[in-house]
Design a protein around this motif. Structure first.
Motif, PDB file in Angstrom:
ATOM      1  N   GLU A  33       0.831  -1.207   0.000  1.00 55.76           N
ATOM      2  CA  GLU A  33       0.000   0.000   0.000  1.00 55.76           C
ATOM      3  C   GLU A  33       0.869   1.262   0.000  1.00 55.76           C
ATOM      4  N   ARG A  36       2.365   1.686  -3.372  1.00 61.25           N
ATOM      5  CA  ARG A  36       1.328   2.150  -4.296  1.00 61.25           C
ATOM      6  C   ARG A  36       1.153   3.672  -4.183  1.00 61.25           C
ATOM      7  N   LYS A  37       1.239   4.190  -2.955  1.00 64.37           N
ATOM      8  CA  LYS A  37       1.099   5.635  -2.751  1.00 64.37           C
ATOM      9  C   LYS A  37       2.336   6.404  -3.215  1.00 64.37           C
ATOM     10  N   TYR A  38       3.494   5.772  -3.148  1.00 66.02           N
ATOM     11  CA  TYR A  38       4.718   6.417  -3.644  1.00 66.02           C
ATOM     12  C   TYR A  38       4.722   6.534  -5.167  1.00 66.02           C
ATOM     13  N   MET A 127       4.143  11.885   1.574  1.00 69.18           N
ATOM     14  CA  MET A 127       3.909  10.514   2.031  1.00 69.18           C
ATOM     15  C   MET A 127       3.491  10.484   3.491  1.00 69.18           C
ATOM     16  N   CYS A 130      -0.070  10.737   4.032  1.00 68.09           N
ATOM     17  CA  CYS A 130      -0.876   9.579   3.615  1.00 68.09           C
ATOM     18  C   CYS A 130      -0.999   8.527   4.719  1.00 68.09           C
TER      19      CYS A 130
END
Length: 151
Positions: A33, A36-38, A127, A130
């Motif tokens: 996860e 995926r956000k990076y 990040m 998030c």
């Protein structure tokens, strides 16, 4: 003991195999996860996550051997060699054999690699937003994960 007792006893021995009882699963899923956000942030920099962490080491140290880089990033040379070759083609770093010991390859950041730092400076903050962890929770998690890595 009746039949249902035997089935229950039989099932009890498999309790540790249930997904909900696996520490590795939430670590694996959380890692996926986070990566995926990076991805969209790093895509703007034309970097993969692994290239990004190599750059973080180079931004800090400017020059490092492949062996030391592998130790810092928990990566083997088989993974690093093609990655570094690709990054060299992007002109982010140079690779050269150490004149005093030809077995050692030294990686050095280039001007383009240094310039990329200016474009990447906001990535950690974005990040952090998030993750929805307090500073204390993030520090605790960081320390626990490094304890796993180093033991």
């Amino acid at each position: 003991m009746n039949c249902t007792d035997e089935i229950k006893c039989s099932e009890d021995r498999f309790e540790k195999l249930k997904l909900k009882n696996q520490l590795c699963f939430p670590m694996y899923a959380a890692s996926r996860e986070i990566l995926r956000k990076y991805t969209p942030l790093l895509k703007q920099l034309d970097l993969t996550y692994t290239q990004y962490i190599v750059m973080m080491v180079l931004w800090e140290e400017k020059s490092v051997t492949v062996g030391d880089l592998g130790k810092k990033l928990f990566l083997d040379t088989g993974t690093l060699s093609p990655l570094l070759k690709s990054m060299e083609k992007k002109r982010l770093l140079t690779r050269a054999r150490d004149p005093s010991d030809e077995r050692i390859v030294r990686i050095c950041i280039t001007g383009e690699g240094e310039e990329l730092r200016n474009r990447a400076v906001d990535v950690p903050e974005k990040m952090g937003g998030c993750l929805k962890l307090s500073e204390e929770e993030a520090a605790t998690l960081y320390n626990l994960l490094y304890r796993i890595l180093t033991h």
